[in-house]
Motif scaffolding. Sequence first.
Motif: not given
Length: 198
Positions: A7-8, A120
């Motif tokens: 994820p970010a 992502r």
Amino acid sequence: RVVLVAPAGCGKTVLSKQLLRALCSAGSALAEPPLPLRVPVDEIYRRLPGSDGESVLLEWVSNHFGDRDRQVFADPKAFGFSSIALLLDGLDEAQDTSAVLRWLHQWARDPLRSVVVTTRPSALAGTGQEWFRSNGYRQMALLPFDRGDLCDLVRLRMDVDKQQGFLQAAGGDAVGSPWLWSLRMFLYQKGHQYWKSE
């Protein structure tokens, strides 16, 4: 061939830059080192229309490093390199990931080319996951963790006298991965503010 998924904020871009540095450093000890190159995926995507598969990366190299380096990447063996190690950062940032994957499939057919892709999880939705699996990519995940995990990691990796100062500097932020927070702790212990050193 590796696809690094997280994820970010988990450190994909930082890791790709560190991998580039590591490949450059290790290469000096090898008779025929790999030739590493890190490219943001969106810059490849912008060059896809109107270009044949082979010229996309060479045009990018020419624009960023000049025609001499284009020659090196066009024929790395002639310049003493064993292969090309391409680090493609941010597959999820391309408007059309399918177009990038089609280009990558064509480019990576040469056995002297290795690839690490960061993304992502959103880019693996639909057919992306199957594409990577069927093309022999190993998937690695940088897993996010919460504030409790961060405190545990800090207790394992830092001297007691520095733990509280680091946790105060981090504030309520626990976004990242164990790898990224380990790098931040290392920088903090060397006197750098981690948020300015990434």
